[in-house]
Design an enzyme around this catalytic site. Structure first.
Site, PDB file in Angstrom:
ATOM      1  N   SER A 184       0.822  -1.214   0.000  1.00 53.50           N
ATOM      2  CA  SER A 184       0.000   0.000   0.000  1.00 53.50           C
ATOM      3  C   SER A 184       0.857   1.265   0.000  1.00 53.50           C
ATOM      4  O   SER A 184       0.348   2.355  -0.279  1.00 53.50           O
ATOM      5  CB  SER A 184      -0.932   0.010   1.218  1.00 53.50           C
ATOM      6  N   ALA A 217      -1.262   1.002  10.579  1.00 57.75           N
ATOM      7  CA  ALA A 217      -0.621  -0.318  10.619  1.00 57.75           C
ATOM      8  C   ALA A 217      -0.804  -1.091   9.310  1.00 57.75           C
ATOM      9  O   ALA A 217      -1.859  -1.005   8.681  1.00 57.75           O
ATOM     10  CB  ALA A 217      -1.193  -1.124  11.784  1.00 57.75           C
ATOM     11  N   PRO A 218       0.232  -1.805   8.881  1.00 60.25           N
ATOM     12  CA  PRO A 218       1.550  -1.964   9.522  1.00 60.25           C
ATOM     13  C   PRO A 218       2.553  -0.851   9.211  1.00 60.25           C
ATOM     14  O   PRO A 218       3.666  -0.871   9.702  1.00 60.25           O
ATOM     15  CB  PRO A 218       2.033  -3.294   8.943  1.00 60.25           C
ATOM     16  N   GLY A 220       2.686   1.101   5.742  1.00 56.40           N
ATOM     17  CA  GLY A 220       3.053   1.365   4.344  1.00 56.40           C
ATOM     18  C   GLY A 220       3.126   2.845   4.024  1.00 56.40           C
ATOM     19  O   GLY A 220       4.080   3.316   3.401  1.00 56.40           O
ATOM     20  N   ASP A 236      -3.353   3.659  15.108  1.00 54.82           N
ATOM     21  CA  ASP A 236      -3.938   2.364  14.744  1.00 54.82           C
ATOM     22  C   ASP A 236      -3.888   1.445  15.952  1.00 54.82           C
ATOM     23  O   ASP A 236      -2.903   1.454  16.698  1.00 54.82           O
ATOM     24  CB  ASP A 236      -3.181   1.717  13.579  1.00 54.82           C
ATOM     25  N   ASP A 272      -5.906   5.775   5.088  1.00 53.25           N
ATOM     26  CA  ASP A 272      -6.272   4.699   4.157  1.00 53.25           C
ATOM     27  C   ASP A 272      -7.100   3.657   4.901  1.00 53.25           C
ATOM     28  O   ASP A 272      -6.878   2.455   4.777  1.00 53.25           O
ATOM     29  CB  ASP A 272      -4.998   4.077   3.564  1.00 53.25           C
ATOM     30  N   LYS A 301     -13.189   4.464  -0.167  1.00 51.40           N
ATOM     31  CA  LYS A 301     -13.546   3.134  -0.666  1.00 51.40           C
ATOM     32  C   LYS A 301     -14.946   3.220  -1.275  1.00 51.40           C
ATOM     33  O   LYS A 301     -15.881   3.698  -0.622  1.00 51.40           O
ATOM     34  CB  LYS A 301     -13.507   2.101   0.456  1.00 51.40           C
TER      35      LYS A 301
END
Length: 361
Positions: A184, A217-218, A220, A236, A272, A301
């Site tokens: 990502s 997380a994680p 990107g 997160d 995101d 989304k």
């Protein structure tokens, strides 16, 4: 030349057609879209002589959300025995070009054309340079697009660098960094390439800037900002990559990204999180409307239906929040190559020159 050829993500032909139909009507041009589901291409035909070219110059390519790349031109049937001669003849009827781009649709069928386009690349370039229909020194001239639908059908078109994507088919050639914790990471890098002129990166993505990554997380997206030597607050409930925590540039707060409020204003907010687009646009509206950040990038989304309408509603929601707060800003949106069933929205506060880090009450 009565036609614009539009590249888009496979499955989003309807959205690309809808926005072109709407924007052409706003500009006062009659036209209609021809689509085929899953083809990754849209034909936008303007029956009036010269209207397609006038429409292309009237529209700002950066306004287009679902269109990755476009070109003005016509379709050409070419015989298998000699594809080059008809293409040269077609090019003689258009403007001199600065370069040639061989393209296909971004589909499996398009990828199957790679061997043919590779085979034709050098002979075509040689012939076009020899006939002086392509002149590499004339950098101010348009780019020539040769988009092969099949071995016998090609679109011969042109685009202008100041009003089109800087990459063939609108696809940047980015690689996943070896140290990044997830793929990502490319979404944020591509967003920067699209929304921020490369000459502005040192000023707008400067070392020492502060950023908040919601739903980090994680890590990107956090990785990209750490790579630019920013200080990042990662929000997160999930774990962050240890390599990012070891950098000394990341503060990890285990909390819900939608509920988090910063203690101080920050230069950047990115998000995101997978959720309904209305909730993500409300989050973005809150952050920019209350002046919590100077620039923001948020992914929306998309639902299965009415995707174009949903994006427009989200952008209007953000603009309304800015208007209510009396804040002047640019609001842009694009379905990037790295995006899937989503789009990426960018907001930049325009009075950023006076921006200061402040404690929030």
């Amino acid at each position: 030349m009565q036609e614009l050829l539009l590249h888009c993500r496979p499955g989003f032909e309807g959205e690309a057609a809808a926005e072109m139909q709407e924007l052409s009507a706003v500009k006062g041009f009659a036209g209609y879209a021809v689509t085929k589901e899953g083809s990754a291409l849209v034909r936008f035909v303007c029956p009036g002589e010269g209207d397609a070219e006038r429409l292309m110059h009237k529209l700002d390519f950066r306004q287009l959300i679902f269109v990755r790349q476009w070109a003005l031109g016509n379709w050409l049937e070419v015989p298998v025995e000699d594809r080059i001669a008809p293409i040269i003849t077609a090019c003689s009827k258009g403007p001199i070009a600065s370069c040639m781009w061989l393209e296909t649709a971004d589909t499996n069928d398009g990828k199957a054309m790679a061997a043919l386009t590779k085979k034709l690349s050098k002979p075509l370039e040689s012939a076009l340079t020899k006939t002086r229909f392509v002149r590499p020194t004339k950098t101010e001239m348009p780019r020539l697009h040769l988009c092969f639908e099949s071995g016998t059908r090609v679109f011969v078109g042109w685009s202008w660098a100041h009003n089109a994507a800087p990459w063939p088919m609108g696809i940047p050639r980015l690689k996943v960094p070896r140290d990044a914790p997830s793929r990502s990471t490319l979404k944020l890098e591509e967003a920067w390439h699209h929304f921020i002129p490369r000459d502005d990166w040192d000023a707008r993505l400067a070392p020492g800037m502060t950023a908040v990554d919601l739903g980090a997380a994680p890590g990107g997206w956090t990785w990209q900002m750490v790579n630019r030597h920013m200080k990042v607050i990662a929000i997160d409930n999930g774990p962050m990559a240890q390599s990012l925590m070891d950098s000394g540039q990341v503060e990890h707060i285990q909390a819900d990204g939608y509920l988090y409020k910063p203690n101080k204003t920050v230069h950047w907010m990115v998000c995101d999180i997978v959720d309904k687009p209305a909730r993500s646009s409300a989050l973005l509206a809150r952050w920019v409307g209350r002046g919590w950040c100077r620039e923001a990038i948020v992914n929306f989304k998309l639902p299965m239906k009415r995707r174009y309408q949903e994006v427009i509603q989200c952008m209007e929601h953000v603009q309304e929040a800015l208007d209510e707060a009396g804040i002047k800003a640019t609001v842009s949106c694009k379905q990037l190559y790295s995006d899937r069933e989503e789009v990426t929205c960018h907001v930049r506060i325009l009075h950023a020159g006076s921006f200061k880090i402040q404690t929030l009450s």
